[in-house]
Design an enzyme around this catalytic site. Sequence first.
Site, short mmCIF file in Angstrom:
data_model
loop_
_atom_site.label_atom_id
_atom_site.label_comp_id
_atom_site.label_asym_id
_atom_site.label_seq_id
_atom_site.Cartn_x
_atom_site.Cartn_y
_atom_site.Cartn_z
N TYR A 49 0.86 -1.15 0.05
CA TYR A 49 0.12 0.02 -0.10
C TYR A 49 0.61 1.23 0.23
O TYR A 49 0.41 2.40 -0.08
CB TYR A 49 -0.81 0.00 1.18
CG TYR A 49 -1.80 -1.04 1.47
CD1 TYR A 49 -2.10 -2.05 0.19
CD2 TYR A 49 -2.74 -1.23 2.55
CE1 TYR A 49 -2.81 -3.09 0.47
CE2 TYR A 49 -3.53 -2.18 2.78
CZ TYR A 49 -3.77 -3.09 1.70
OH TYR A 49 -4.71 -4.28 1.84
N LYS A 74 1.29 -6.57 6.21
CA LYS A 74 1.15 -7.73 5.30
C LYS A 74 2.52 -7.85 4.51
O LYS A 74 3.05 -6.77 4.16
CB LYS A 74 -0.22 -7.98 4.28
CG LYS A 74 -1.20 -7.52 5.01
CD LYS A 74 -2.38 -7.78 4.02
CE LYS A 74 -3.78 -7.04 4.57
NZ LYS A 74 -3.87 -5.48 4.53
N HIS A 107 0.44 -11.91 2.44
CA HIS A 107 -0.57 -11.11 1.60
C HIS A 107 -1.40 -12.05 0.51
O HIS A 107 -2.69 -11.96 0.66
CB HIS A 107 -0.07 -9.93 0.95
CG HIS A 107 -0.92 -8.85 0.48
ND1 HIS A 107 -0.71 -7.32 0.63
CD2 HIS A 107 -2.29 -8.74 0.27
CE1 HIS A 107 -1.89 -6.81 0.64
NE2 HIS A 107 -2.82 -7.36 0.26
#
Length: 277
Positions: A49, A74, A107
Amino acid sequence: MEWTTLNNDVNMPMLGLGVYKVEDGSVTFDTVKAALDAGYRLIDTAAIYQNEESVGRAIRESNVPREEIFVTTKLWNEFHGFDEALQAFEDSLDRLGLDYVDLFLIHWPMPRFGKFVETYKALEQLYEEGKVRAIGVSNFEVSHLEQIIQSCSIVPAVNQVEIHPYLSQKELIAFCQRYDIQIQAWSPLMKGREALTDPVITDIAARHGKSPAQVILRWHLQNGVAVIPKSVTPSRIQENIQVFDFTLTKEEMAAIDGLNRNERTGSDPNEMHKIHY
């Protein structure tokens, strides 16, 4: 706020804020701050992210004590492997600027690499060293979970997967419940797509004087599914947490269950081949 006790006796909020695709910098910082001010105590980020730094800064500068905030991050796909996973965790921790993470997840299983068991063993080491309070996986199907359970010593505490009214994942939920793995839904509102305007949901919302989003989040919670809705709008952030003051009837739950059509908005875990974002 409702909390759940994970299979290692760590407590986790049933509702948190997801920051997928929230821009790093002031947007992420302000969003996390608004969530904490609204009563959220779980913040879910990930290396991919690219906003861990701002998430960590918002947590460090908040008035909420660190031990009251549940932080998830993650491991991204290119860092599968034992040593690679250990290094990737240290990099995430450094970006967050925190002493520990509450939950660390793989993830995606990336089955074509064939490395997720080896990778999970690195997470077990991090757990034994006290660097994470719980470990788990994301987007793992039953077959992937079976390999972890057979080959590793710690059953995942959490499996974070795509779930919403059009993808109810009942078989996966049942499997996880058998092993006391907490299911957590990403994209619980189907990324704001047509589930929010489905007449079944809008009718139930009207009956309760709630928004369609609140009804969907309530449906998840009553199914025992934890949720991490994403929003950068303060009013929506507040709305999404106001779901603990009403209950859906058995008939309403069944009506929403009946909307399932196995429709994904994200990748199929068996076909996910992305290494880079």
